[in-house]
Every structure is written in structure tokens, then in C-alpha cells.
Design a protein around this motif. Structure first.
Motif, PDB file in Angstrom:
ATOM      1  N   GLN A 117       0.843  -1.186   0.000  1.00  0.00           N
ATOM      2  CA  GLN A 117       0.000   0.000   0.000  1.00  0.00           C
ATOM      3  C   GLN A 117       0.882   1.241   0.000  1.00  0.00           C
ATOM      4  O   GLN A 117       1.792   1.365   0.826  1.00  0.00           O
ATOM      5  N   LYS A 143       0.743   5.416  -0.014  1.00  0.00           N
ATOM      6  CA  LYS A 143      -0.098   6.588   0.185  1.00  0.00           C
ATOM      7  C   LYS A 143       0.035   7.503  -1.026  1.00  0.00           C
ATOM      8  O   LYS A 143       1.080   7.556  -1.671  1.00  0.00           O
ATOM      9  N   LEU A 144      -1.019   8.209  -1.322  1.00  0.00           N
ATOM     10  CA  LEU A 144      -1.058   9.093  -2.478  1.00  0.00           C
ATOM     11  C   LEU A 144       0.117  10.067  -2.487  1.00  0.00           C
ATOM     12  O   LEU A 144       0.748  10.290  -3.523  1.00  0.00           O
ATOM     13  N   GLU A 145       0.467  10.619  -1.351  1.00  0.00           N
ATOM     14  CA  GLU A 145       1.550  11.600  -1.290  1.00  0.00           C
ATOM     15  C   GLU A 145       2.937  10.960  -1.473  1.00  0.00           C
ATOM     16  O   GLU A 145       3.930  11.656  -1.648  1.00  0.00           O
ATOM     17  N   GLN A 146       3.017   9.636  -1.475  1.00  0.00           N
ATOM     18  CA  GLN A 146       4.285   8.944  -1.672  1.00  0.00           C
ATOM     19  C   GLN A 146       4.564   8.631  -3.142  1.00  0.00           C
ATOM     20  O   GLN A 146       5.699   8.319  -3.503  1.00  0.00           O
TER      21      GLN A 146
END
Length: 120
Positions: free
Chosen positions: A4, A6-9
Motif C-alpha cells: 500500500q 499513500k497518495l503523497e508517496q
């Protein structure tokens, strides 16, 4: 197990992947160019390939004075009589670095990018 992210990653992850891809592709291109370069008497032409890798850019260059006529068949010296002359045993193809770059784009880069992304 599914990883998974995160969008900011995503931005950082993809930037790292592209940087690694540029580095590996440029080094592979240098290897291919050296292998395709005629050895000649001294091997200087083959040994003069230089690799320059930036954050999102990779280039290779050969600055030997006779690189252009041998590698591209342009700026031929008068002694060549206007003809591309490399030893037939070398099987040198005019403009082979660009041909190699195109081939890397078609086969190496997609495969290597998938491998890099899987490893992240």
C-alpha cells in the motif's frame, strides 16, 4: 501481500524509479556503444565513450576527432574519397548509437522499469 502506497508517496517513488531507470539505461547504452564501436589499432575510439548521468537525463558522447566519420559516416576525411569506410569485419552501421537508443526504448526500458517498480 499487496503493498500500500499513500497518495503523497507516489511522486517520490516514481521520481526514484525514473532516476534509477535513467542511470541503468544510460550505462546499458554506453556498454552497447562500446561493443559496436570498431576497435581499430589502438582501441582509443572504443575507450573514449563518456557517460553523463543527471537527475532525469543520461547522455553518451565520444569526442575522438575521428568519431563522427566512423560512427555516423559524416564529416568524412578527404582520404576516404567521400565514402563511409570502416573495416567490413567490424560490421559498423552508420549512426548505431541512435539505433541502439531506439532499441533500448522498445525493449530494455519497459522491462527495466517494471523490474524497478516491483523492487520498490
Amino acid at each position: 501481500m499487496v503493498r500500500q502506497i499513500k497518495l503523497e508517496q507516489i511522486d517520490d517513488l516514481m521520481a526514484e524509479a525514473v532516476q534509477e531507470l535513467v542511470q541503468k539505461t544510460t550505462l546499458q547504452w554506453t556498454t552497447l556503444a562500446k561493443k559496436a564501436t570498431p576497435v581499430g589499432e589502438t582501441g582509443n575510439l572504443r575507450n573514449d565513450w563518456k557517460t553523463d548521468i543527471g537527475k532525469f537525463r543520461g547522455t553518451i558522447i565520444n569526442r575522438m576527432e575521428y568519431a563522427e566519420p566512423v560512427i555516423y559516416g559524416t564529416s568524412l576525411p578527404p582520404s576516404w574519397g567521400g565514402r563511409f569506410r570502416t573495416s567490413p569485419k567490424n560490421n559498423t552501421i552508420k549512426g548505431f548509437p541512435e539505433l541502439q537508443a531506439k532499441q533500448l526504448t522498445v525493449s530494455y526500458i519497459p522491462r527495466e522499469l517494471k523490474r524497478i517498480i516491483r523492487s520498490k
